[in-house]
Design a protein around this motif. Structure first.
Motif, PDB file in Angstrom:
ATOM      1  N   LEU A   1       0.828  -1.207   0.000  1.00  0.00           N
ATOM      2  CA  LEU A   1       0.000   0.000   0.000  1.00  0.00           C
ATOM      3  C   LEU A   1       0.861   1.254   0.000  1.00  0.00           C
ATOM      4  O   LEU A   1       0.636   2.190  -0.784  1.00  0.00           O
ATOM      5  CB  LEU A   1      -0.915  -0.007   1.225  1.00  0.00           C
ATOM      6  CG  LEU A   1      -1.689   1.286   1.528  1.00  0.00           C
ATOM      7  CD1 LEU A   1      -2.750   1.540   0.462  1.00  0.00           C
ATOM      8  CD2 LEU A   1      -2.321   1.210   2.918  1.00  0.00           C
ATOM      9  N   CYS A   2       1.854   1.299   0.869  1.00  0.00           N
ATOM     10  CA  CYS A   2       2.670   2.502   1.010  1.00  0.00           C
ATOM     11  C   CYS A   2       3.586   2.716  -0.193  1.00  0.00           C
ATOM     12  O   CYS A   2       3.920   3.859  -0.526  1.00  0.00           O
ATOM     13  CB  CYS A   2       3.491   2.422   2.297  1.00  0.00           C
ATOM     14  SG  CYS A   2       2.470   2.532   3.803  1.00  0.00           S
TER      15      CYS A   2
ATOM     16  N   ALA B   1      -2.318   5.714   0.977  1.00  0.00           N
ATOM     17  CA  ALA B   1      -1.732   5.193   2.213  1.00  0.00           C
ATOM     18  C   ALA B   1      -1.912   6.191   3.356  1.00  0.00           C
ATOM     19  O   ALA B   1      -2.226   5.815   4.487  1.00  0.00           O
ATOM     20  CB  ALA B   1      -0.255   4.886   2.003  1.00  0.00           C
TER      21      ALA B   1
ATOM     22  N   ILE C   1       5.096   7.204   5.655  1.00  0.00           N
ATOM     23  CA  ILE C   1       4.719   6.282   4.580  1.00  0.00           C
ATOM     24  C   ILE C   1       5.971   5.686   3.944  1.00  0.00           C
ATOM     25  O   ILE C   1       6.052   4.474   3.714  1.00  0.00           O
ATOM     26  CB  ILE C   1       3.846   7.005   3.537  1.00  0.00           C
ATOM     27  CG1 ILE C   1       2.564   7.517   4.207  1.00  0.00           C
ATOM     28  CG2 ILE C   1       3.508   6.079   2.368  1.00  0.00           C
ATOM     29  CD1 ILE C   1       1.770   8.483   3.365  1.00  0.00           C
TER      30      ILE C   1
END
Length: 254
Positions: free
Chosen positions: A44-45, A52, A66
Motif C-alpha cells: 500500500l505505502c 496510504a 509512509i
C-alpha cells in the motif's frame, strides 16, 4: 504475571542494526497474521502515497512515515523496548532498570501492535506506523484481523498467572480474555483524584510507573486481590471496581 501494554504512536528511529527477521519474533503462532499485514502495508505505502496517508490516518506533516513503511523489510531493527517511546515508556524507563528488573520485563511485558499483533520488549523490530485502528483495503479492520490468531496464542502466553491489562480500547479489541483467563485479568484505570476523571497524561505516566514499580519489586501476584495489596504496599491508592477493574487515584505526577 503477564502485562499487556499499548504501543506508542511515535517511535524511535530504526537505527543501523540488522533488518527484521520475522521468524525470530515471539509468539510464532502469530506469524501468518503478521505476514499478511506486513505484505499489504508495504505494498500500500509503495504503490499510492496519498491513499496510504488516508488509510493510515496521517496528517500532511507525517507523510514521511509512509516512506518508512515501504522499507520495513530492509530497515534496521532494534528491541521493541527501544522503538516504543512516549509518556508511558518514558515513565517505565526500561533502559534504567537494574538487571533483574530488565529480565522480568523481558519475561512479562507484551506490547500489542497493529502490525505485529504483539511483541515482547526484546523482540527486534523496525520503526513503523500502523495503529490497531487502521482498516486496510484488503484485510479490513486490524482489530478484527488479529482476533482469530490471538484467540489461540494468548491463552497459552497468559498461562495460569495474573494478566494485567493496561491496553487502550483499540488494542484491547484484538484480544479479550475469556473464561478462566478473564477471571485472572485485572484492568487498570487511572483517575485524577479530585475530579475522578481520566486524564491522558496521568493515565499513561502512572501506568508506566506502576509497571516499573512491579518490576523493581519482583512482584508476581497470582490473583487480583494480591495485586491490589502489592500496589497499596508500593504507595498507590487503589479502589476495586467491577469485573476485575482497578481504579488508581492520583493527585499529580512526580
Amino acid at each position: 504475571m503477564l502485562v499487556l501494554l499499548p504501543p506508542s504512536e511515535g517511535k524511535a528511529a530504526s537505527g543501523r542494526g540488522a533488518p527484521l527477521k520475522p521468524e525470530s519474533l515471539s509468539l510464532p503462532g502469530l506469524a501468518g497474521a503478521r505476514a499478511a499485514v506486513l505484505d499489504e502495508l508495504v505494498e500500500l505505502c509503495a504503490a499510492d502515497e496519498e491513499k496510504a496517508r488516508e488509510v493510515l490516518g496521517l496528517s500532511e506533516g507525517l507523510r514521511g512515515e509512509i516512506a518508512k513503511n515501504t522499507e520495513l523489510r530492509t530497515a534496521g531493527a532494534r528491541p521493541a523496548g527501544e522503538i516504543y517511546t512516549g509518556v508511558l515508556y518514558d515513565a517505565l524507563g526500561l533502559a534504567t532498570l537494574d538487571a533483574a528488573a530488565r529480565r522480568r520485563a523481558r519475561e512479562s511485558l507484551l506490547v500489542f501492535s497493529g502490525l505485529w499483533g504483539a511483541v515482547r520488549v526484546d523482540d527486534r523490530i523496525p520503526s513503523y506506523r500502523c495503529s490497531m485502528g487502521v482498516k486496510l483495503p484488503g484485510l479490513g479492520a486490524l482489530g478484527a484481523h488479529w482476533r482469530a490468531a490471538m484467540a489461540t496464542v494468548m491463552p497459552e502466553a497468559a498461562g495460569d498467572g495474573l494478566v494485567l491489562d493496561l491496553r487502550s480500547s483499540a488494542y484491547a479489541s484484538a484480544w479479550k480474555p475469556k473464561g478462566e483467563s478473564a477471571e485472572r485479568t485485572a484492568t487498570v484505570r487511572v483517575l485524577h483524584a479530585p475530579t475522578r476523571k481520566v486524564v491522558s497524561h496521568f493515565n499513561k505516566a502512572t501506568k508506566g510507573r506502576i509497571v516499573r514499580s512491579l518490576l523493581e519489586a519482583g512482584a508476581r501476584p497470582k490473583r487480583r486481590q494480591e495485586l491490589v495489596e502489592i500496589l497499596r504496599d508500593l504507595g498507590y491508592v487503589v479502589e476495586e471496581g467491577r469485573a476485575g477493574a482497578l481504579d488508581v487515584l492520583v493527585d499529580e505526577i512526580h
